[in-house]
Scaffold this motif. Structure first.
Motif, mmCIF file in Angstrom:
data_model
loop_
_atom_site.group_PDB
_atom_site.id
_atom_site.type_symbol
_atom_site.label_atom_id
_atom_site.label_comp_id
_atom_site.label_asym_id
_atom_site.label_seq_id
_atom_site.Cartn_x
_atom_site.Cartn_y
_atom_site.Cartn_z
ATOM 1 N N UNK A 76 0.829 -1.211 0.000
ATOM 2 C CA UNK A 76 0.000 0.000 0.000
ATOM 3 C C UNK A 76 0.861 1.257 0.000
ATOM 4 N N UNK A 77 1.963 1.248 0.728
ATOM 5 C CA UNK A 77 2.865 2.404 0.757
ATOM 6 C C UNK A 77 3.452 2.646 -0.621
ATOM 7 N N UNK A 78 3.932 1.587 -1.261
ATOM 8 C CA UNK A 78 4.515 1.716 -2.600
ATOM 9 C C UNK A 78 3.462 2.213 -3.586
ATOM 10 N N UNK A 79 2.280 1.635 -3.524
ATOM 11 C CA UNK A 79 1.185 2.045 -4.412
ATOM 12 C C UNK A 79 0.845 3.532 -4.226
ATOM 13 N N UNK A 80 0.791 3.967 -2.984
ATOM 14 C CA UNK A 80 0.486 5.372 -2.697
ATOM 15 C C UNK A 80 1.588 6.287 -3.213
ATOM 16 N N UNK A 81 2.844 5.893 -3.027
ATOM 17 C CA UNK A 81 3.961 6.719 -3.503
ATOM 18 C C UNK A 81 3.952 6.826 -5.027
ATOM 19 N N UNK A 82 3.679 5.722 -5.703
ATOM 20 C CA UNK A 82 3.641 5.732 -7.164
ATOM 21 C C UNK A 82 2.494 6.637 -7.641
ATOM 22 N N UNK A 83 1.331 6.498 -7.018
ATOM 23 C CA UNK A 83 0.179 7.314 -7.416
ATOM 24 C C UNK A 83 0.441 8.786 -7.167
ATOM 25 N N UNK A 84 1.079 9.090 -6.065
ATOM 26 C CA UNK A 84 1.367 10.481 -5.716
ATOM 27 C C UNK A 84 2.340 11.123 -6.696
ATOM 28 N N UNK A 85 3.296 10.323 -7.185
ATOM 29 C CA UNK A 85 4.323 10.857 -8.074
ATOM 30 C C UNK A 85 3.989 10.745 -9.552
ATOM 31 N N UNK A 86 2.866 10.129 -9.857
ATOM 32 C CA UNK A 86 2.491 9.948 -11.264
ATOM 33 C C UNK A 86 1.987 11.242 -11.890
#
Length: 86
Positions: A76-86
């Motif tokens: 979930x942390x990785x997914x959130x970071x990717x979404x935030x930086x996309x």
């Protein structure tokens, strides 16, 4: 609940090769309080539970035993970071 928090905090400290002193510094909580939490003498509540979870890279749900697998949190942390930086 106290035993669950104690066990999970201890496991995460070992997994992250972190000392109680390092956790205390990172979470901005006294070493004495961390020691009491690890021994099960006290239960971290509210803000301290949140600080400990963040310092250990997990969630309050995991520490409280509401989530069986800490790796779900990692995803979930990785997914959130990717979404935030996309």
């Amino acid at each position: 609940m106290a035993r669950e928090i104690t066990n999970r905090m201890s496991q995460l400290l070992a997994k992250r090769n972190m000392t109680q002193k390092e956790l205390a510094l990172s979470a901005k909580i006294t070493e004495s309080a961390i020691s009491h939490y690890i021994k099960g003498d006290r239960i971290p509540r509210g803000v301290n539970l949140i600080k400990i979870a963040k310092a250990l890279g997990t969630t309050t749900d995991y520490l409280l035993g509401n989530n069986e697998d800490d790796q779900e949190n990692d995803f979930e942390i990785v997914k959130t970071l990717i979404a935030r930086n996309a």
